[in-house]
Write a protein that holds these residues in place. Structure first.
Motif, PDB file in Angstrom:
ATOM      1  N   SER A 104      26.154 -26.737  11.422  1.00 13.06           N
ATOM      2  CA  SER A 104      27.334 -27.459  11.908  1.00 13.06           C
ATOM      3  C   SER A 104      26.934 -28.588  12.854  1.00 13.06           C
ATOM      4  O   SER A 104      27.451 -29.708  12.755  1.00 13.06           O
ATOM      5  N   ASP A 126      19.293 -27.244  21.222  1.00 11.49           N
ATOM      6  CA  ASP A 126      19.415 -25.873  20.722  1.00 11.49           C
ATOM      7  C   ASP A 126      18.501 -24.951  21.518  1.00 11.49           C
ATOM      8  O   ASP A 126      17.408 -25.339  21.945  1.00 11.49           O
ATOM      9  N   ASN A 127      18.980 -23.725  21.683  1.00 11.92           N
ATOM     10  CA  ASN A 127      18.218 -22.761  22.486  1.00 11.92           C
ATOM     11  C   ASN A 127      17.027 -22.163  21.738  1.00 11.92           C
ATOM     12  O   ASN A 127      16.113 -21.629  22.361  1.00 11.92           O
ATOM     13  N   HIS A 128      17.025 -22.240  20.404  1.00 13.19           N
ATOM     14  CA  HIS A 128      15.918 -21.630  19.655  1.00 13.19           C
ATOM     15  C   HIS A 128      14.709 -22.560  19.596  1.00 13.19           C
ATOM     16  O   HIS A 128      14.804 -23.742  19.922  1.00 13.19           O
ATOM     17  N   HIS A 134      21.272 -20.179  11.975  1.00 12.07           N
ATOM     18  CA  HIS A 134      21.029 -19.047  11.066  1.00 12.07           C
ATOM     19  C   HIS A 134      20.182 -19.469   9.872  1.00 12.07           C
ATOM     20  O   HIS A 134      19.526 -18.630   9.250  1.00 12.07           O
ATOM     21  N   GLN A 153      21.186 -17.370   3.358  1.00 16.07           N
ATOM     22  CA  GLN A 153      20.531 -17.157   2.077  1.00 16.07           C
ATOM     23  C   GLN A 153      20.748 -18.273   1.058  1.00 16.07           C
ATOM     24  O   GLN A 153      19.810 -18.870   0.559  1.00 16.07           O
ATOM     25  N   SER A 154      22.013 -18.563   0.737  1.00 21.42           N
ATOM     26  CA  SER A 154      22.289 -19.421  -0.420  1.00 21.42           C
ATOM     27  C   SER A 154      23.516 -20.306  -0.179  1.00 21.42           C
ATOM     28  O   SER A 154      24.357 -20.011   0.664  1.00 21.42           O
ATOM     29  N   VAL A 390      22.083 -24.937  26.601  1.00 23.65           N
ATOM     30  CA  VAL A 390      23.087 -25.669  27.372  1.00 23.65           C
ATOM     31  C   VAL A 390      23.859 -24.671  28.241  1.00 23.65           C
ATOM     32  O   VAL A 390      24.274 -23.601  27.777  1.00 23.65           O
ATOM     33  N   ARG A 452      31.116 -12.191  16.855  1.00 28.23           N
ATOM     34  CA  ARG A 452      30.274 -12.394  15.672  1.00 28.23           C
ATOM     35  C   ARG A 452      29.581 -11.102  15.235  1.00 28.23           C
ATOM     36  O   ARG A 452      29.237 -10.266  16.071  1.00 28.23           O
ATOM     37  N   SER A 610      30.905 -22.811  12.477  1.00 25.00           N
ATOM     38  CA  SER A 610      31.660 -21.987  11.529  1.00 25.00           C
ATOM     39  C   SER A 610      32.676 -21.115  12.250  1.00 25.00           C
ATOM     40  O   SER A 610      33.711 -20.747  11.681  1.00 25.00           O
ATOM     41  N   MET A 618      28.442 -21.790   4.894  1.00 28.21           N
ATOM     42  CA  MET A 618      27.909 -23.094   5.243  1.00 28.21           C
ATOM     43  C   MET A 618      28.953 -24.200   5.119  1.00 28.21           C
ATOM     44  O   MET A 618      29.000 -25.118   5.938  1.00 28.21           O
TER      45      MET A 618
HETATM   46  C1  LIG Z   1      21.684 -13.509   8.478  1.00 31.37           C
HETATM   47  C2  LIG Z   1      22.723 -14.501   7.986  1.00 31.37           C
HETATM   48  C3  LIG Z   1      22.795 -14.857   6.650  1.00 31.37           C
HETATM   49  C4  LIG Z   1      23.725 -15.787   6.202  1.00 31.37           C
HETATM   50  N1  LIG Z   1      23.748 -16.139   4.873  1.00 31.37           N
HETATM   51  C5  LIG Z   1      24.591 -17.111   4.463  1.00 31.37           C
HETATM   52  C6  LIG Z   1      24.581 -17.570   3.109  1.00 31.37           C
HETATM   53  O1  LIG Z   1      23.835 -17.063   2.264  1.00 31.37           O
HETATM   54  N2  LIG Z   1      25.427 -18.577   2.748  1.00 31.37           N
HETATM   55  C7  LIG Z   1      26.295 -19.143   3.644  1.00 31.37           C
HETATM   56  O2  LIG Z   1      27.034 -20.062   3.272  1.00 31.37           O
HETATM   57  N3  LIG Z   1      26.342 -18.695   4.914  1.00 31.37           N
HETATM   58  C8  LIG Z   1      25.515 -17.715   5.345  1.00 31.37           C
HETATM   59  N4  LIG Z   1      25.553 -17.293   6.651  1.00 31.37           N
HETATM   60  C9  LIG Z   1      26.570 -17.840   7.544  1.00 31.37           C
HETATM   61  C10 LIG Z   1      26.044 -18.937   8.453  1.00 31.37           C
HETATM   62  O3  LIG Z   1      26.453 -18.545   9.729  1.00 31.37           O
HETATM   63  C11 LIG Z   1      26.652 -20.293   8.109  1.00 31.37           C
HETATM   64  O4  LIG Z   1      26.432 -20.611   6.758  1.00 31.37           O
HETATM   65  C12 LIG Z   1      26.073 -21.463   8.912  1.00 31.37           C
HETATM   66  O5  LIG Z   1      24.678 -21.519   8.786  1.00 31.37           O
HETATM   67  C13 LIG Z   1      26.510 -21.409  10.351  1.00 31.37           C
HETATM   68  O6  LIG Z   1      26.120 -22.593  10.974  1.00 31.37           O
HETATM   69  P1  LIG Z   1      26.669 -22.951  12.402  1.00 31.37           P
HETATM   70  O7  LIG Z   1      26.010 -24.202  12.802  1.00 31.37           O
HETATM   71  O8  LIG Z   1      28.143 -22.895  12.397  1.00 31.37           O
HETATM   72  O9  LIG Z   1      26.205 -21.756  13.355  1.00 31.37           O
HETATM   73  P2  LIG Z   1      24.762 -21.264  13.777  1.00 31.37           P
HETATM   74  O10 LIG Z   1      23.863 -21.187  12.621  1.00 31.37           O
HETATM   75  O11 LIG Z   1      24.979 -20.032  14.581  1.00 31.37           O
HETATM   76  O12 LIG Z   1      24.196 -22.416  14.735  1.00 31.37           O
HETATM   77  C14 LIG Z   1      24.606 -22.559  16.057  1.00 31.37           C
HETATM   78  C15 LIG Z   1      23.392 -22.886  16.896  1.00 31.37           C
HETATM   79  O13 LIG Z   1      23.815 -23.154  18.231  1.00 31.37           O
HETATM   80  C16 LIG Z   1      22.905 -22.522  19.101  1.00 31.37           C
HETATM   81  N5  LIG Z   1      23.508 -22.323  20.409  1.00 31.37           N
HETATM   82  C17 LIG Z   1      24.443 -21.412  20.772  1.00 31.37           C
HETATM   83  N6  LIG Z   1      24.725 -21.539  22.069  1.00 31.37           N
HETATM   84  C18 LIG Z   1      23.947 -22.554  22.537  1.00 31.37           C
HETATM   85  C19 LIG Z   1      23.780 -23.150  23.825  1.00 31.37           C
HETATM   86  N7  LIG Z   1      24.492 -22.757  24.878  1.00 31.37           N
HETATM   87  N8  LIG Z   1      22.866 -24.140  23.943  1.00 31.37           N
HETATM   88  C20 LIG Z   1      22.150 -24.576  22.892  1.00 31.37           C
HETATM   89  N9  LIG Z   1      22.285 -24.052  21.644  1.00 31.37           N
HETATM   90  C21 LIG Z   1      23.174 -23.055  21.494  1.00 31.37           C
HETATM   91  C22 LIG Z   1      22.630 -21.226  18.378  1.00 31.37           C
HETATM   92  O14 LIG Z   1      21.546 -20.515  18.896  1.00 31.37           O
HETATM   93  C23 LIG Z   1      22.427 -21.718  16.977  1.00 31.37           C
HETATM   94  O15 LIG Z   1      21.101 -22.122  16.784  1.00 31.37           O
HETATM   95  C24 LIG Z   1      24.628 -16.359   7.120  1.00 31.37           C
HETATM   96  C25 LIG Z   1      24.573 -15.971   8.466  1.00 31.37           C
HETATM   97  C26 LIG Z   1      23.641 -15.063   8.898  1.00 31.37           C
HETATM   98  C27 LIG Z   1      23.615 -14.658  10.337  1.00 31.37           C
END
Ligand SMILES: Cc1cc2nc3c(=O)[nH]c(=O)nc-3n(C[C@H](O)[C@H](O)[C@H](O)COP(=O)(O)OP(=O)(O)OC[C@H]3O[C@@H](n4cnc5c(N)ncnc54)[C@H](O)[C@@H]3O)c2cc1C
Length: 638
Positions: A104, A126-128, A134, A153-154, A390, A452, A610, A618
């Motif tokens: 996102s 990002d903290n990682h 993910h 995954q996909s 952050v 979550r 998300s 995704m």
């Molecule tokens: C194990 C797993 C498998 C998945 N498989 C699928 C799949 O196959 N297909 C699919 O469509 N979706 C899948 N998902 C769902 C997945 O969450 C979403 O697809 C999407 O990757 C989420 O992206 P995001 O950016 O919203 O959140 P995130 O991936 O959670 O990214 C947010 C980021 O912000 C960082 N963050 C949080 N707080 C702070 C802060 N204070 N300072 C700095 N950084 C911070 C987090 O650490 C993280 O790195 C899966 C999720 C998990 C956990």
């Protein structure tokens, strides 16, 4: 705690994870240990990431590994600012600061650049120690071979994507149709490998792997399972009989009833199965929902479906024909890069900083070596700063009249302040109230609502997969075991990456665990799961992995002491975004949904992730990024 069988399991064997102590590296052949103990080499300048950083190649505990979450927890507990030093200001001012380098956050940067132009200056924090959230890439080396595995995954159901999500994939050069060529849908069937179920002695009285689910008739399959005659009859009846268990109700009424009925209750109360049937299905919903069938509505399971093909029998005659996402998915489950959706994240990063991930195509990104030292350079318009949590986001004055936003982040226990004209919070939404305490109370409550799902994705590199081959399985549902599902990797070859296609070759096994506590609400189960995830040691996970693989695959000749080459754990305490659960949550009006109330823009700050769409896919992460960036366009252009 040592176990008497540790030697047989191979707990004393040297594998890549041996260098880890509960997720923290103490020695990393070839990499400087101090790099990972601190998260990066100290150059004294925020943003200069260690030269040798290669996070995907690090094994052991990944995801929410030690070092990535502590400042956030201190902020939650109100202790962070008690011992934080005063902030060091950086000279930089950005057009946009993005919090979170998950899909996102990266998508937000993409859309902002499209709207504001490629010269826009963007900082992503990002903290990682890796980007992608993910969607984290994992690499193993077994002998001379590099094997990839994944976090997210996909690409799921791409034909249902919004124009914005489809457009982002197209901008990155991702043509999902190509996966019909890259994913070898015939490989495992041609080797007569199918689906199995492992019945463990603790739950079912004896250890037994039964192969052939879906390939042999259900009565033959379940005749081999260690279940009572009554349970077998009921399960076979569910899979085979075409019965409307709610006769006399309209389809809408059935939908309403099944929305408020857990699948466990559906089995015993509506389909009148013996309670012995429940453990066979109890954990089937873990991989998609993070909880068992006690806490997922029967209608929800039907709508979401089951990517692995075991199904939720009994619902078709009542809900069939709904055209919903799950039971009638328009796309097969094949849109898989060898490192999962990490390739999408890497293509986004490549589009911002081309020399950080060389190459030009969706194929060559798979094996491209990323140079993490190039992510955060002053000369780049987009900078990605990792290992940076952050801890505060404030307007420089009244949000209505403010010109800028100040963002505070911590890195190596120091606090830095950076300024941006606009800010997108693409992090976990439940973290936002701690970052922006000045938000309206109602909005903060809404942001805190979703919990979550905690998840563990374990990836195990093995020397060969002859045991799977001998036993005739490529995937195993293990309803009572520590990990509830295990499978050899998706057979995808693209670019220079060739998936293992002969059983004698090394392979990666994927295993999933979702800690939860049946009987409680979904949110309570997730909270309990968080505690388990943060408490669990790598040693415990490793022992369970070795023990389970030995018990499932031992009859095929698998020896955990000899055959395991490496283990990487994706620990995601804050995993899937929370969707309101009709069994436990109020029937919110559309405009009162917690994610809708929570994601309202606030001055120069907009909220993505998300979580903001309350759906863990995704495309939701991308759609919410687009909305957040669009909400800020008024300020950008003023
Ligand atoms: C194990 C797993 C498998 C998945 N498989 C699928 C799949 O196959 N297909 C699919 O469509 N979706 C899948 N998902 C769902 C997945 O969450 C979403 O697809 C999407 O990757 C989420 O992206 P995001 O950016 O919203 O959140 P995130 O991936 O959670 O990214 C947010 C980021 O912000 C960082 N963050 C949080 N707080 C702070 C802060 N204070 N300072 C700095 N950084 C911070 C987090 O650490 C993280 O790195 C899966 C999720 C998990 C956990």
């Amino acid at each position: 705690m040592k176990d008497a069988r540790d030697h047989d399991l191979g707990m004393d064997r040297q594998i890549t994870r041996r260098d880890f102590l509960n997720g923290v590296a103490v020695s990393l052949g070839g990499l400087a240990a101090s790099t990972y103990l601190t998260g990066c080499v100290r150059h004294g300048v925020p943003g200069s990431v260690a030269a040798s950083n290669d996070p995907p190649a690090v094994s052991g505990m990944r995801g929410d590994a030690a070092g990535s979450f502590e400042p956030a927890h201190e902020l939650r507990d109100g202790t962070f600012w008690q011992h934080a030093g005063s902030a060091t200001s950086t000279d930089d001012t950005y057009d946009l600061i993005v919090v979170g380098a998950g899909i996102s956050g990266l998508a937000a940067a993409h859309f902002f650049r499209k709207q504001a132009g490629p010269g826009a200056r963007i900082l992503i924090l990002d903290n990682h120690d890796d980007f992608g959230g993910h969607a984290q890439r994992k690499e193993f080396r077994v002998g001379k071979r590099m094997l990839l595995s994944y976090g997210a995954q996909s690409i799921e159901s791409p034909s249902l994507f919004s124009p914005e999500s489809k457009g982002l994939l197209a901008d990155l050069g991702i043509d999902v149709q190509k996966f019909y060529r890259y994913y070898d849908q015939k490989l495992y069937p041609s080797m007569k490998l199918g689906s199995g179920m492992f019945f463990d002695r603790e739950t079912f009285g004896e250890d037994r792997l039964v192969a052939g689910f879906g390939a042999i008739p259900h009565h033959e399959f379940f005749a081999k399972a260690p279940l009572s005659e009554k349970a077998r009859r009921d399960i076979v009846r569910l899979y085979t009989e075409k019965v409307d268990y709610l006769p006399g109700l309209t389809r809408e009424h059935k939908q309403a009833v099944l929305e408020k009925t857990s699948y466990a209750d559906f089995l015993t109360k509506i389909a009148k199965c013996s309670p012995e049937v429940v453990p066979v299905f109890q954990t089937r919903s873990h991989d998609l929902f993070g909880v068992g069938i006690d806490a997922v509505s029967a209608a929800g399971l039907y709508e979401e479906g089951d990517d692995y093909g075991y199904g939720y029998p009994g619902l078709d005659m009542m809900l069939g024909g709904s055209g919903s996402r799950g039971a009638h998915k328009p796309d097969p489950y094949i849109f898989h890069f060898p490192d999962g959706n990490a390739s999408v994240a890497r293509l986004l990063v490549r589009s911002f900083i081309p020399d950080a991930i060389p190459g030009r195509t969706m194929e060559d990104v798979v094996t491209a070596q990323a140079d993490y030292t190039r992510l955060d350079r002053p000369e780049s318009t987009v900078r990605i700063r990792l290992n940076s949590t952050v801890v505060g986001v404030h307007h420089d004055g009244d949000p209505a009249s403010a010109r800028e936003v100040e963002v505070f982040y911590t890195r190596e226990r120091r606090v830095f302040r950076v300024r941006g004209r606009l800010c997108v919070l693409a992090c976990y939404n439940s973290m936002v109230p701690y970052l922006c305490p000045e938000l309206p109370t109602k909005q903060k409550e809404a942001l805190a609502y979703g919990v979550r799902a905690p998840l563990i994705y374990s990836h195990v590199a093995i020397r060969n997969w002859t045991a799977f081959h001998k036993l005739g399985v490529f995937q195993i549902a293990a309803p009572g075991s520590y990990h509830v599902y295990a499978a050899i990797d998706f057979p995808v070859s693209m670019g220079d990456y060739q998936c293992p296609s002969r059983p004698e070759e090394p392979m990666v096994v994927f295993m999933v665990r979702t800690p939860c506590q049946p009987g409680l609400s979904q949110r309570e189960q997730h909270r309990i799961g968080h505690v388990e995830l943060y408490d669990v040691t790598f040693e415990t996970l490793e022992r369970n992995i070795r023990d389970q693989l030995a018990r499932m695959l031992g009859p095929g000749g698998f020896d955990p002491a000899q055959d395991i080459e490496g283990i990487t754990i994706g620990r995601w305490a804050h995993g899937y975004a929370y969707s309101p659960n009709p069994l436990f949550d109020p029937d919110f009006a559309e405009n009162e949904l917690p994610n809708v109330v929570g994601r309202k823009p606030f001055g120069h700050i907009a909220i993505a992730n998300s979580d903001a769409g309350a759906i863990a896919y995704m495309d939701t992460a991308i759609n919410e990024a687009y909305r957040a960036v669009t909400e800020l366009s008024h300020y950008r252009d003023s």
